[in-house]
Design a protein around this motif. Sequence first.
Motif, PDB file in Angstrom:
ATOM      1  N   SER A 432       0.765  -1.106  -0.010  1.00 21.72           N
ATOM      2  CA  SER A 432       0.177   0.008  -0.092  1.00 21.72           C
ATOM      3  C   SER A 432       0.605   1.243  -0.018  1.00 21.72           C
ATOM      4  CB  SER A 432      -0.732  -0.073   1.177  1.00 21.72           C
ATOM      5  OG  SER A 432      -1.825   1.133   1.348  1.00 21.72           O
ATOM      6  N   MET A 433       1.967   1.103   0.763  1.00 25.75           N
ATOM      7  CA  MET A 433       2.762   2.430   0.946  1.00 25.75           C
ATOM      8  C   MET A 433       3.526   2.850  -0.476  1.00 25.75           C
ATOM      9  SD  MET A 433       4.530   2.437   4.689  1.00 25.75           S
ATOM     10  CE  MET A 433       5.034   4.125   4.629  1.00 25.75           C
ATOM     11  N   GLY A 434       3.862   1.700  -1.001  1.00 27.55           N
ATOM     12  CA  GLY A 434       4.516   1.737  -2.416  1.00 27.55           C
ATOM     13  C   GLY A 434       3.633   2.302  -3.521  1.00 27.55           C
ATOM     14  N   ILE A 435       2.333   1.789  -3.440  1.00 27.88           N
ATOM     15  CA  ILE A 435       1.496   2.099  -4.520  1.00 27.88           C
ATOM     16  C   ILE A 435       1.169   3.420  -4.516  1.00 27.88           C
ATOM     17  CG2 ILE A 435      -1.103   1.737  -5.220  1.00 27.88           C
ATOM     18  CD1 ILE A 435       0.866  -0.466  -6.469  1.00 27.88           C
ATOM     19  N   LYS A 436       0.937   3.867  -3.138  1.00 28.04           N
ATOM     20  CA  LYS A 436       0.610   5.110  -2.973  1.00 28.04           C
ATOM     21  C   LYS A 436       1.688   6.256  -3.538  1.00 28.04           C
ATOM     22  CE  LYS A 436       0.715   6.622   1.403  1.00 28.04           C
ATOM     23  NZ  LYS A 436       0.076   6.643   2.652  1.00 28.04           N
ATOM     24  N   SER A 437       2.912   5.888  -3.373  1.00 30.31           N
ATOM     25  CA  SER A 437       3.995   6.794  -3.933  1.00 30.31           C
ATOM     26  C   SER A 437       4.218   6.738  -5.376  1.00 30.31           C
ATOM     27  CB  SER A 437       5.152   6.174  -3.010  1.00 30.31           C
ATOM     28  OG  SER A 437       5.145   6.417  -1.675  1.00 30.31           O
ATOM     29  N   VAL A 438       3.893   5.915  -6.126  1.00 33.71           N
ATOM     30  CA  VAL A 438       3.986   5.832  -7.569  1.00 33.71           C
ATOM     31  C   VAL A 438       3.328   7.178  -8.161  1.00 33.71           C
ATOM     32  CG1 VAL A 438       3.519   4.401  -9.570  1.00 33.71           C
ATOM     33  CG2 VAL A 438       3.889   3.405  -7.548  1.00 33.71           C
ATOM     34  N   PRO A 439       4.174   7.736  -8.813  1.00 33.51           N
ATOM     35  CA  PRO A 439       3.721   9.097  -9.586  1.00 33.51           C
ATOM     36  C   PRO A 439       2.567   8.711 -10.620  1.00 33.51           C
ATOM     37  CG  PRO A 439       5.956   8.672  -9.770  1.00 33.51           C
ATOM     38  CD  PRO A 439       5.546   7.511  -9.193  1.00 33.51           C
ATOM     39  N   SER A 440       1.726   9.516 -10.956  1.00 38.01           N
ATOM     40  CA  SER A 440       0.634   9.317 -11.603  1.00 38.01           C
ATOM     41  C   SER A 440       0.825   9.098 -12.969  1.00 38.01           C
ATOM     42  CB  SER A 440      -0.437  10.564 -11.435  1.00 38.01           C
ATOM     43  OG  SER A 440       0.325  11.805 -12.034  1.00 38.01           O
ATOM     44  N   PHE A 441       1.999   9.492 -13.500  1.00 39.91           N
ATOM     45  CA  PHE A 441       2.330   9.341 -14.935  1.00 39.91           C
ATOM     46  C   PHE A 441       2.847   8.137 -15.266  1.00 39.91           C
ATOM     47  CE2 PHE A 441       6.377  10.881 -12.965  1.00 39.91           C
ATOM     48  CZ  PHE A 441       7.179   9.808 -13.184  1.00 39.91           C
ATOM     49  N   CYS A 442       3.023   6.945 -14.323  1.00 41.52           N
ATOM     50  CA  CYS A 442       3.186   5.596 -14.457  1.00 41.52           C
ATOM     51  C   CYS A 442       1.898   5.037 -14.830  1.00 41.52           C
ATOM     52  CB  CYS A 442       3.941   5.182 -13.114  1.00 41.52           C
ATOM     53  SG  CYS A 442       5.402   5.558 -12.945  1.00 41.52           S
ATOM     54  N   ASP A 443       1.999   4.162 -15.951  1.00 42.79           N
ATOM     55  CA  ASP A 443       0.820   3.293 -16.253  1.00 42.79           C
ATOM     56  C   ASP A 443       0.608   2.155 -15.389  1.00 42.79           C
ATOM     57  OD1 ASP A 443       2.415   3.873 -18.858  1.00 42.79           O
ATOM     58  OD2 ASP A 443       0.509   4.599 -18.908  1.00 42.79           O
ATOM     59  N   GLY A 444       1.562   1.573 -14.312  1.00 47.06           N
ATOM     60  CA  GLY A 444       1.545   0.429 -13.688  1.00 47.06           C
ATOM     61  C   GLY A 444       2.463   0.225 -12.736  1.00 47.06           C
ATOM     62  N   ALA A 445       2.702  -0.810 -12.011  1.00 52.34           N
ATOM     63  CA  ALA A 445       3.638  -0.933 -11.103  1.00 52.34           C
ATOM     64  C   ALA A 445       4.000  -2.423 -10.958  1.00 52.34           C
ATOM     65  CB  ALA A 445       3.523  -0.279  -9.612  1.00 52.34           C
ATOM     66  N   ILE A 446       5.257  -2.667 -10.748  1.00 52.53           N
ATOM     67  CA  ILE A 446       5.569  -4.302 -10.741  1.00 52.53           C
ATOM     68  C   ILE A 446       6.137  -4.229  -9.210  1.00 52.53           C
ATOM     69  CG2 ILE A 446       8.012  -3.586 -11.587  1.00 52.53           C
ATOM     70  CD1 ILE A 446       8.178  -6.517 -12.699  1.00 52.53           C
ATOM     71  N   LEU A 447       5.680  -5.418  -8.556  1.00 50.28           N
ATOM     72  CA  LEU A 447       5.790  -5.726  -7.190  1.00 50.28           C
ATOM     73  C   LEU A 447       6.826  -6.932  -7.124  1.00 50.28           C
ATOM     74  CD1 LEU A 447       2.220  -5.834  -5.538  1.00 50.28           C
ATOM     75  CD2 LEU A 447       3.899  -3.779  -5.683  1.00 50.28           C
ATOM     76  N   ILE A 448       7.880  -6.660  -6.580  1.00 46.59           N
ATOM     77  CA  ILE A 448       9.070  -7.553  -6.426  1.00 46.59           C
ATOM     78  C   ILE A 448       9.505  -7.801  -4.962  1.00 46.59           C
ATOM     79  CG2 ILE A 448      11.585  -8.122  -7.393  1.00 46.59           C
ATOM     80  CD1 ILE A 448      11.282  -5.828  -9.267  1.00 46.59           C
ATOM     81  N   PRO A 449       9.383  -9.060  -4.717  1.00 42.36           N
ATOM     82  CA  PRO A 449       9.633  -9.474  -3.329  1.00 42.36           C
ATOM     83  C   PRO A 449      11.381  -9.409  -3.216  1.00 42.36           C
ATOM     84  CG  PRO A 449       8.003 -10.866  -3.999  1.00 42.36           C
ATOM     85  CD  PRO A 449       8.251  -9.962  -5.319  1.00 42.36           C
ATOM     86  N   ALA A 450      11.731  -9.125  -2.149  1.00 40.90           N
ATOM     87  CA  ALA A 450      13.424  -8.798  -2.273  1.00 40.90           C
ATOM     88  C   ALA A 450      13.961 -10.289  -1.822  1.00 40.90           C
ATOM     89  CB  ALA A 450      13.636  -7.765  -1.055  1.00 40.90           C
ATOM     90  N   ASP A 451      13.166 -11.225  -1.409  1.00 41.79           N
ATOM     91  CA  ASP A 451      13.662 -12.604  -1.312  1.00 41.79           C
ATOM     92  C   ASP A 451      13.774 -13.428  -2.709  1.00 41.79           C
ATOM     93  OD1 ASP A 451      10.688 -13.960   0.360  1.00 41.79           O
ATOM     94  OD2 ASP A 451      11.077 -13.206  -1.677  1.00 41.79           O
ATOM     95  N   MET A 452      13.703 -12.671  -3.575  1.00 42.64           N
ATOM     96  CA  MET A 452      13.975 -13.468  -5.010  1.00 42.64           C
ATOM     97  C   MET A 452      15.361 -12.954  -5.752  1.00 42.64           C
ATOM     98  SD  MET A 452      10.188 -13.596  -6.709  1.00 42.64           S
ATOM     99  CE  MET A 452      10.626 -14.866  -7.862  1.00 42.64           C
ATOM    100  N   PRO A 453      16.588 -13.413  -5.069  1.00 45.41           N
ATOM    101  CA  PRO A 453      17.799 -12.802  -5.529  1.00 45.41           C
ATOM    102  C   PRO A 453      18.103 -13.142  -6.802  1.00 45.41           C
ATOM    103  CG  PRO A 453      17.964 -14.728  -4.169  1.00 45.41           C
ATOM    104  CD  PRO A 453      16.663 -14.490  -4.150  1.00 45.41           C
ATOM    105  N   ASN A 454      17.631 -14.037  -7.455  1.00 46.51           N
ATOM    106  CA  ASN A 454      18.200 -14.447  -8.917  1.00 46.51           C
ATOM    107  C   ASN A 454      17.051 -13.921 -10.059  1.00 46.51           C
ATOM    108  OD1 ASN A 454      20.129 -16.101  -8.084  1.00 46.51           O
ATOM    109  ND2 ASN A 454      18.888 -17.802  -7.647  1.00 46.51           N
ATOM    110  N   ILE A 455      16.135 -12.998  -9.716  1.00 45.30           N
ATOM    111  CA  ILE A 455      15.266 -12.486 -10.571  1.00 45.30           C
ATOM    112  C   ILE A 455      16.103 -11.433 -11.661  1.00 45.30           C
ATOM    113  CG2 ILE A 455      14.724 -10.154  -9.354  1.00 45.30           C
ATOM    114  CD1 ILE A 455      12.097 -12.681 -11.211  1.00 45.30           C
ATOM    115  N   SER A 456      15.851 -11.657 -12.830  1.00 45.65           N
ATOM    116  CA  SER A 456      16.720 -10.950 -13.732  1.00 45.65           C
ATOM    117  C   SER A 456      16.321  -9.628 -14.291  1.00 45.65           C
ATOM    118  CB  SER A 456      16.950 -12.112 -15.050  1.00 45.65           C
ATOM    119  OG  SER A 456      15.830 -12.196 -15.657  1.00 45.65           O
ATOM    120  N   ILE A 457      17.189  -8.843 -14.803  1.00 44.15           N
ATOM    121  CA  ILE A 457      16.797  -7.599 -15.611  1.00 44.15           C
ATOM    122  C   ILE A 457      15.956  -8.053 -16.766  1.00 44.15           C
ATOM    123  CG2 ILE A 457      17.628  -5.596 -16.768  1.00 44.15           C
ATOM    124  CD1 ILE A 457      20.323  -6.202 -14.960  1.00 44.15           C
TER     125      ILE A 457
END
Length: 551
Positions: A432-457
Amino acid sequence: MICQELKVTDALGMYLFNQMVVGGVFFPKAHKLEEEDIFILKQNKIDKIFAAKMEEGDISFEAALGEVAAKLCGKNTAYSVGEDGICRIAASSNGVFMLNEERVAKFNRHGSFFILNTIQPYKIVEEDTIIAELELNLPIIPQNMVDEVLYSLSGNTDMLSVHDISSKKVGLMYTRLTNDKSETRHFTNIVKRLVKDFPNMDLTFEQEYEAPHQEEEVANILQRALKDNNDVLFILPAQQTRCPHDIIVQALKSIVDEIVCPYLPQVNAGDFIIASKKGKRIIVVPYNYGIIDSSYAVRYIKQAIVADKLNVFDFNHPQNFIISTETKLPDAMMQNFITSAGHDENGKEARIAAIVLAAGVGARCGRNKLLADINGEPIFLKALQAAVKSKASPVFLITGYQAEQMEEYLDKIDVNVIYNSGFRSGIKTSISMGIKSVPSFCDGAILIPADMPNISINHINNMIKSFKKDKSKQVIMSMYEGKKINPIIWSKELYEFADIVPENADLRPVFVEFADYTSTIEIKDKKEALDITYPLDLEEYAKSLVRKRKA
């Protein structure tokens, strides 16, 4: 790049470190010395000179300044590199100059040989006015050093921008204590000062309100004022607000969404407060506003009025050396005016913010798994680095448990850090805190748990690429061997439902209600799908890195 003092006779093909005038001949910075130049230097009895040798992988200072300036420049800005080795960044339209001074200070601390100075933030500027100057002390520089600077600037909103001024309706609310002529005169002086301080902000003062200086009464009138059609509400208090439990603060807390600036670090103006309620700005004017140097408060008020969204991290102590002049670009430099790129809000590519969730305790792992040191780096940093290096922008890191220890690793990464004091209440509070801070010009937001260390660019970029800018209501999930997993993208129309994929997603249908507008992106590598939950997961991850290093 090799920099050294040389005999002039050995300097053929070398690049001058500094500009110089010899025998009436001007040699610009980074000038490559030819035989004729050597002759002129020797004629003028110059025996030695400090110069640089270009090696493979080096680029000129002009190219380096251009790369960095393009990353710094945001909305309504442009840049031009001069022969003196300084890049001037200027406004490409009239508006309000905006920046985050904390980020400028961070850039100057870690920018190696780059130096950035700006004019006073939140000033009204005209088109072609210089708003910043960027210098590179070296005549040539290795590309990998420039890449490090560019990486440090990734994952965030534009550092320098000029925002358009739109008309705002303003309400004035007075809290009365003595209700006498002296108090009225005090309020009148403040209103006159407000009108004087914002002559070019297109503010229309329309409505006035009064309330007794009592918590309940202030809250009641405040609520009524917010229901009226005011974009900005100035509160003029009858007394200074001295502590977090004072009358004005308590009244605000009962009504507003958030207090983003609880005080101003200025003597006689510490009672300055900025809050927000459903996009409306509430500004508590310092009691002594009419008699103090209010330039600091004026800057924050402009920031509050113009900013797309108000966030706590935007109101930190300023750290910036202010350049003293506001001059127009000379005609010669106007010919090389390069407008900022990549900011076409009507373009085809979607703008996706990233929210890296790193606030949890990690109880099932027996310790804070996110701070587990693997090969010299904590686990949470892996997912964060992938987000920062991806096309996601801006990037937010939500911290909570052991937040101070996490922030020790963030000094060289330019991301928005948001502390979730309610992290023990569950991950939904962080989302909720993260979503609330996303600027209005963004079309969406990707949620990434920090316990996924191998997630790739690449995987993050593939998810962003699959997001359709012209389509509403989208959910994009990651998939591994038929199992829905994280990360997950939510379009802005669905922010209120945003959540991560639960760990038991393979045992039951996930997000059935969103099936009509859900798509998936496959993860083929088992390692990339790793979600560290238990001590065994942590152990396996450490072993995989050892095997990779040996291979």
